[in-house]
Design a protein around this motif. Structure first.
Motif, PDB file in Angstrom:
ATOM      1  N   LEU A 162      -6.334 -42.912  45.961  1.00 32.44           N
ATOM      2  CA  LEU A 162      -5.109 -42.731  46.736  1.00 32.44           C
ATOM      3  C   LEU A 162      -4.530 -41.336  46.527  1.00 32.44           C
ATOM      4  O   LEU A 162      -4.299 -40.606  47.482  1.00 32.44           O
ATOM      5  N   PHE A 176       2.729 -42.947  47.957  1.00 30.17           N
ATOM      6  CA  PHE A 176       3.458 -44.131  48.439  1.00 30.17           C
ATOM      7  C   PHE A 176       4.693 -43.754  49.259  1.00 30.17           C
ATOM      8  O   PHE A 176       5.066 -44.488  50.170  1.00 30.17           O
ATOM      9  N   LEU A 195       3.189 -42.874  52.607  1.00 29.39           N
ATOM     10  CA  LEU A 195       2.679 -44.112  53.209  1.00 29.39           C
ATOM     11  C   LEU A 195       3.842 -44.889  53.841  1.00 29.39           C
ATOM     12  O   LEU A 195       3.766 -45.324  54.995  1.00 29.39           O
ATOM     13  N   TRP A 202      -5.017 -46.530  52.893  1.00 27.94           N
ATOM     14  CA  TRP A 202      -4.424 -47.685  52.209  1.00 27.94           C
ATOM     15  C   TRP A 202      -5.054 -49.000  52.687  1.00 27.94           C
ATOM     16  O   TRP A 202      -5.348 -49.892  51.887  1.00 27.94           O
ATOM     17  N   TYR A 260      -8.380 -49.322  51.183  1.00 27.36           N
ATOM     18  CA  TYR A 260      -8.203 -49.605  49.754  1.00 27.36           C
ATOM     19  C   TYR A 260      -7.912 -51.093  49.547  1.00 27.36           C
ATOM     20  O   TYR A 260      -8.516 -51.760  48.700  1.00 27.36           O
ATOM     21  N   TYR A 278       3.662 -54.452  49.105  1.00 25.53           N
ATOM     22  CA  TYR A 278       2.376 -54.703  49.764  1.00 25.53           C
ATOM     23  C   TYR A 278       1.657 -55.937  49.236  1.00 25.53           C
ATOM     24  O   TYR A 278       0.576 -56.263  49.690  1.00 25.53           O
TER      25      TYR A 278
END
Ligand SMILES: [Zn+2]
Length: 375
Positions: free
Chosen positions: A267, A279, A282, A293, A296, A328
């Protein structure tokens, strides 16, 4: 394992440990609750409670309301009577925590420092620990022990770091790491330490697997209040399970391991090594990072479903990535549920309680445990 018959001394010791654990687990507990929970006679409980009061670990805090007859006496733990230090060594950082007897986190600090096996590194570590204790405001003599977690395989007797790829160590003496710490101190593998922190205070019958998603992928297998470490102390090295035969090359040299697909590096390599920034961007809706993501999470769901199929217990997602997973976890549970043969949902998948401090807390808990066991 062979079981031996407990002697009277063992029984007394076990009773003492059970009494202090039961009291530490709550804010206050009544006399009948203690006897009921421990299934031992009140005179035995009382004898232990008296001794724990003399040691300053328990106090009598009045009485509970009567349900008829005499009011039951109430006891409370003196949680800060003793403290323990946890030290987490990584390639580029040192984390320090101070916890109390109940495992409550009192303070945490983390600073940048590049690991070296030189004595000067460990001397400075010892000095940092002393400063940390002083800054807490507690007297140093309350600290009963310390633990050091590091990314490596520790020998069964704790005397040798058998291997650490990240720190570049083979058969390094543990004493070199602990000699400048002025408290009794032992080493523990970082993933085992984090797993221990996550499991602390749960029923001793709880099983779980801890998956650590940091700059490398590791884990710990935590059956019923203990660790399963395997014949060669390598159990839980989930980063080297094969995910894609002939896939990306792992740092271990093999192809297709889990690590090059699920480590935090996958990441933060898109945000200059900054996972926080990954993050942030994101969440802000960056298209490229959304794609990274989603890939992943797909790969991670395979790893997690395999763990669930193998161990049939809770799976805890932790490590650096676990610390950012809160928003998430539902998506990940959905992906895991889709892969599962037997289950419609993946509520077995749990988010870690601790973030960056997990391994240090686990290391400190080894100090607390040693104190309680030797009471
Ligand atoms: Zn590998």
């Amino acid at each position: 394992m062979t079981r031996r018959k407990a002697s009277n001394i063992d029984v007394r010791k076990v009773n003492r440990i059970n009494v202090i654990r039961a009291i530490l687990a709550c804010e206050r507990i009544s006399q009948p609750e203690l006897t009921q929970q421990l299934e031992i006679s009140w005179p035995t409980v009382l004898q232990n409670v008296k001794e724990l009061i003399d040691l300053g670990l328990v106090e009598e805090v009045g009485a509970f309301a009567s349900t008829g007859g005499r009011k039951p006496r109430a006891f409370a733990p003196v949680k800060d009577a003793k403290l323990a230090i946890g030290i987490d060594i990584t390639q580029n950082h040192i984390g320090l925590v101070l916890i109390n007897l109940a495992g409550d986190l009192i303070s945490f600090t983390r600073s940048k420092k590049t690991f070296s096996m030189d004595d000067s590194y460990f001397r400075e570590l010892g000095q940092a620990v002393d400063r940390f204790v002083l800054s807490s405001g507690y007297e140093p003599d309350r600290v009963t022990g310390a633990g050091i977690s590091l990314p490596g395989i520790i020998s069964a007797d704790g005397g040798v770091i058998n291997y650490s790829h990240v720190l570049g160590l083979v058969n390094a003496p543990a004493r070199a790491c602990t000699k400048h710490i002025k408290y009794p101190c032992a080493l523990i593998n970082d993933a085992n330490a984090a797993g221990l922190a996550e499991m602390y205070g749960l029923s001793e019958h709880s099983n779980a697997v801890y998956l650590s998603l940091s700059n490398s992928v590791g884990g710990a297998i935590l059956p019923a209040g203990g660790f399963y470490e395997g014949d060669n102390l390598r159990a839980g090295e989930f980063g080297h399970n094969t995910l894609y035969p002939a896939g990306k090359t792992c740092y271990c040299g093999k192809k297709g391991c889990v690590d090059p697909y699920c480590s935090a590096r996958v990441l933060h390599e898109h945000t200059n090594g900054n996972l926080n920034l990954f993050f942030e961007e994101l969440a802000a809706g960056d298209d490229k990072l959304q794609e990274v993501w989603q890939d992943y999470l797909q790969d991670l769901s395979i790893v997690i479903n395999n763990l669930r199929m193998t161990f049939d217990c809770d799976v805890i997602v932790g490590g650096y990535v676990g610390g950012f997973m809160e928003d998430y976890i539902y998506d990940l549970q959905q992906l895991c549920a889709k892969r599962n043969t037997f289950e419609q949902d993946a509520s077995y998948l749990r988010l870690c309680k601790y973030k960056l401090e997990a391994s240090a807390v686990g290391a400190a808990l080894t100090g607390v445990e040693k104190y309680i066991i030797n009471l």
